[in-house]
Scaffold this active site. Structure first.
Site, mmCIF file in Angstrom:
data_model
loop_
_atom_site.group_PDB
_atom_site.id
_atom_site.type_symbol
_atom_site.label_atom_id
_atom_site.label_comp_id
_atom_site.label_asym_id
_atom_site.label_seq_id
_atom_site.Cartn_x
_atom_site.Cartn_y
_atom_site.Cartn_z
ATOM 1 C CG HIS A 1 49.934 104.728 50.977
ATOM 2 N ND1 HIS A 1 50.234 103.802 50.001
ATOM 3 C CD2 HIS A 1 50.749 105.776 50.740
ATOM 4 C CE1 HIS A 1 51.192 104.294 49.224
ATOM 5 N NE2 HIS A 1 51.525 105.474 49.653
ATOM 6 C CG ASP B 1 48.349 101.028 49.085
ATOM 7 O OD1 ASP B 1 47.441 101.865 49.246
ATOM 8 O OD2 ASP B 1 49.502 101.183 49.516
ATOM 9 C CB SER C 1 52.122 106.587 46.474
ATOM 10 O OG SER C 1 52.928 105.724 47.187
HETATM 11 N N1 ARG Z 1 55.972 102.548 51.654
HETATM 12 C C1 ARG Z 1 54.915 103.143 50.900
HETATM 13 C C2 ARG Z 1 55.189 104.626 50.676
HETATM 14 O O1 ARG Z 1 56.278 105.069 50.895
HETATM 15 C C3 ARG Z 1 53.594 102.892 51.549
HETATM 16 C C4 ARG Z 1 53.370 103.578 52.846
HETATM 17 C C5 ARG Z 1 52.025 103.372 53.472
HETATM 18 N N2 ARG Z 1 51.857 102.081 54.071
HETATM 19 C C6 ARG Z 1 52.166 101.778 55.356
HETATM 20 N N3 ARG Z 1 52.021 100.545 55.753
HETATM 21 N N4 ARG Z 1 52.602 102.676 56.208
HETATM 22 O O2 ARG Z 1 54.414 105.519 50.759
HETATM 23 N N1 GLU Z 2 54.755 104.615 48.935
HETATM 24 C C1 GLU Z 2 55.454 105.651 48.270
HETATM 25 C C2 GLU Z 2 54.620 106.910 48.065
HETATM 26 O O1 GLU Z 2 53.804 107.245 48.876
HETATM 27 C C3 GLU Z 2 55.998 105.119 47.010
HETATM 28 C C4 GLU Z 2 57.077 104.224 47.338
HETATM 29 C C5 GLU Z 2 58.398 104.824 47.064
HETATM 30 O O2 GLU Z 2 58.921 105.612 47.857
HETATM 31 O O3 GLU Z 2 58.895 104.444 46.001
HETATM 32 O O4 GLU Z 2 54.822 107.664 47.160
#
Ligand code: ARG
Ligand code: GLU
Length: 727
Positions: free
Chosen positions: A84, A220, A661
């Protein structure tokens, strides 16, 4: 005796100290945590992690663009980050014919690696505490405005001096609300190429449905390579460039992890709000989160409906929806988490304790009271601003209308013909995007425009045309859309092309006065920004930053600077500074948790779970045929765990946030065991309040990543570049 124990327990409960496993620590000061980390199971030293005289783990960690982390895994500049994080670059190089997003991409040799102009990878060379220099000459009588000017001037001179005669770049960031300043000297690489990405069905398996949740089965990750010029220095893309040889790349452990094992995360957490007052916490979870959630629900509904219609539309909105949905879902978890913990009351109790302590200290006595008064002033305007970004600015249509006003801006600021032309070029680029597949896009965007504006108006956040009823306002919006030049491609282009950049005045004035979309966006803007409330809110914001600095300084004076860590034999610091997109270390253990009564989450997931979730009819749960084949033949090779399962993800108690991330997750020996990519839903309030019972970071098991590269994609040459430790 009993009483004393009780008293101590109560006191402990009231302290704002970092709870076990809470904290994002500064690498340069990690000596202070070393004993605690070793007690928790770490075998290496703080110096192995950060050392300015020798190559160390920090040399293997990079800031990926301005929002993710990556780690070098070969001596040829190859690095890993999340799928991502690389997403927009994968999308950018995808077409319906060469759909790398859907099918994946693997460079089978160096020539096939894809340049990504604009993408940067930043390595920290060294950091330094520069508080005294930055704050020289500032005392209690210095006004906020003067303070800001002095700080800015000092930052400029210190950073310039620090990088003199080098190709490095230096930045200085405030810590603890400006009580401390650290300088970061960085090396910024600008030739970064895409090397590999799994298909969406792996890299985004579970999609937005599983996002922020455990158990998780998302592969991921994506891979890039840094190139440098012949002298080993950062350079823009060139065919002559060569792969960068990092000072250090990470060893990869195939041993895996078990529940209770020590781990640490080394990366770039973006923002936390650990020390805010109850007022700010209430503003976040009672106002900002709910409003943003509602408005994003509207946008997501329209985008998702369009994505169901055709592959082209799916591709078009994929990246946008992922980012809108990400905040939307996290805020829902945050609200629930703070409610469950009675977060606001907890804060209020701590504030009472602070006030008791501060009663005889003039510097701190009134700080919380004054903060409260300033929040009262700021809150209403904060709400309006939120409506501006989440509602008025929700549609591309309104964003374009706003962009059109920049033409008048250039004239107002006496811009010359070349500046005006540059603005027109920018506009034309935005219009190119807007008019792509306009027949479909205009329907989606118009629906978003109308519904979000109606929502804002219904909640009293748009004053324009206040005499109209809700229904008439909706009709009015439809008319605005139909009549604006923005929704008439040919007319719009013609109008722009006819403006003479040497004398644009009249034509631009006409556009500003006659286009109903421009009128609408300007009215929304004026009623937000050109009001007395806004002016006083700006002052309030300044006051809040001054008062927070005092409040945090007070907290640091109130509590001793050390506390017991993992057990009662070792100490660690009391306070960690809020995340601010600088390199940090978080440490904890691999650990499951109990999200609800009667439910226990095990700390790791396997390929088995992917097969359980498989559903060929639901986009997020389609399993690649090749992966199924490997599953059926159990061809996991050296990537299986001791039970013969193929591990996919694991959770641990490391304190992380957005920006982490792609961060390396390391074992007690400092070897790579996973890639951080998310947090568990039940713990997403950890930006405001950390709860060791619920807060878990989610990582991709490095063995699944290697398995996909090697067995699934047949790109073993990439694994061969890495340093694997099997036993
Ligand atoms: N929650 C994770 C972060 O904050 C992954 C986000 C990307 N994935 C998604 N399904 N939108 O970045
Ligand atoms: N998916 C998040 C990022 O893009 C990390 C998840 C979080 O917020 O801890 O950094």
């Amino acid at each position: 005796m009993k009483k004393i124990v009780l008293f101590l327990c109560c006191l402990a409960a009231m302290l704002p100290m970092a709870l076990a496993d809470e904290g994002m620590w500064i690498p340069m000061l990690l000596q202070r945590n070393e004993a605690d980390m070793q007690k928790a199971g770490m075998h290496i030293s703080a110096k192995d992690i950060y050392d300015i005289n020798n190559a160390c783990l920090k040399d293997a960690v990079i800031l990926f663009n301005q929002g993710c982390t990556g780690e070098f895994v070969s001596d040829q500049g190859l690095f890993l980050t999340n799928h991502h994080c690389g997403y927009s670059y994968i999308v950018r190089h995808s077409t319906v014919e060469h759909d790398y997003l859907t099918r994946g991409f693997w460079a089978m040799n160096r020539d096939q690696e894809i340049p990504c102009p604009g993408l940067t990878a930043t390595r920290l060379v060294r950091m330094e505490d520069v508080t005294d220099q930055v704050l020289a000459g500032i005392d209690n009588n210095t006004t906020e405005q003067d303070r800001a000017k002095i700080v800015e001037k000092h930052i400029k001179s210190i950073t310039e001096k620090a990088v003199e005669g080098t190709h490095y770049k230096a930045i200085i960031k405030p810590f603890y609300y400006g009580n401390q300043y650290f300088m970061y000297v960085n090396e910024v690489f600008t030739d970064v190429r895409l090397v590999g990405a799994p298909p969406s069905n792996i890299g985004k398996f579970g999609g937005d449905t599983d996002n922020w949740m455990w158990p998780r089965h998302t592969g991921d990750f994506s891979m890039f390579r840094v190139y440098v010029d012949k002298d080993g220095k950062p350079a823009e893309f060139s065919k002559e460039n060569v792969p960068y040889k990092p000072l250090k790349h990470l060893e990869i452990s195939l041993k895996g992890v078990d529940e209770g094992d020590f781990t640490f995360v080394f990366g770039y957490p973006g923002t936390t709000k650990r020390y805010v007052t109850s007022d700010e916490m209430a503003m976040a979870v009672e106002m900002q989160d709910p409003i943003s959630i509602d408005l994003r629900t509207i946008r997501l509904k329209h985008y998702k409906a369009a994505m169901e219609k055709s592959p082209a539309q799916r591709l078009r909105y994929a990246s946008k929806v992922a980012s809108i949905a990400n905040g939307w879902k996290k805020w829902q978890g945050e609200v629930e988490g703070i409610q469950r913990l009675n977060g606001i009351q907890q804060k209020q109790q701590k504030e009472e304790m602070f006030n008791t302590w501060a009663a005889d200290k003039p510097e701190y006595r009134n700080v919380l009271k004054e903060l409260h008064e300033q929040y009262e002033i700021m809150r209403p305007i904060q709400k309006r601003m939120l409506y501006f970004t989440e509602a008025v600015y929700a549609s591309d249509f309104m964003q374009l209308a706003y962009q059109l006003t920049n033409l008048a801006g250039v004239i107002d600021h006496d811009g010359d013909a070349s500046m005006f032309k540059a603005e027109i070029d920018k506009l034309n680029k935005s219009l190119d995007a807007y008019y792509t597949d306009f027949e479909n896009h205009s329907q989606v965007d118009k629906a978003i425009f109308v519904e979000t504006m109606c929502y804002a108006r219904h909640n009293g956040m748009i004053d324009y045309k206040s005499a109209l009823s809700d229904a008439d306002f909706e009709a009015f919006l439809n008319e605005v859309y139909a009549k604006s030049l923005i929704s008439q491609p040919e007319k719009m282009r013609k109008t722009l092309s006819k403006i003479n950049p040497d004398k644009p005045g009249k034509a631009v004035e006409k556009l500003m006065n006659e286009d109903p979309a421009v009128q609408l966006v300007m009215q929304c803007y004026f009623s937000l920004y050109q009001t007395p409330e806004n002016a006083s809110a700006a002052e309030a914001r300044n006051e809040i930053s001054r008062l927070m600095r005092t409040y945090v300084k007070g907290m640091m004076a109130l509590y001793p600077d050390e506390q017991y860590g993992t057990d009662s034999t070792v100490k660690k610091p009391y306070f960690f500074p809020d995340a601010n997109l600088t390199l940090r270390v978080a440490y904890g253990h691999v650990q499951g948790f109990q999200p609800r009564d009667g439910v226990y989450y095990k700390p790791y997931s396997t390929l088995e779970g992917i097969m359980q979730k498989e559903n060929p009819d639901i986009y997020d749960y389609v399993v690649e045929p090749r992966l199924k084949e490997l599953y059926e033949t159990k061809d996991y090779g050296r990537y299986a765990n001791s039970k013969g399962e193929l591990p996919v993800g694991f959770i641990a108690t490391n304190h992380t946030t957005g920006g982490n991330s792609g961060s390396p997750v390391l074992n007690a020996d400092g070897q790579l065991i996973g890639i951080n990519f998310d947090r568990c839903w039940e713990g997403t309030m950890s930006d405001l309040l950390f709860d060791p019972d619920y807060c878990r970071n989610i990582s991709l098991d490095i063995r699944y990543c290697l398995f996909i590269i090697d067995k699934f994609a047949g790109a073993k040459h990439l694994v061969d570049e890495m340093t694997l430790v099997e036993k």
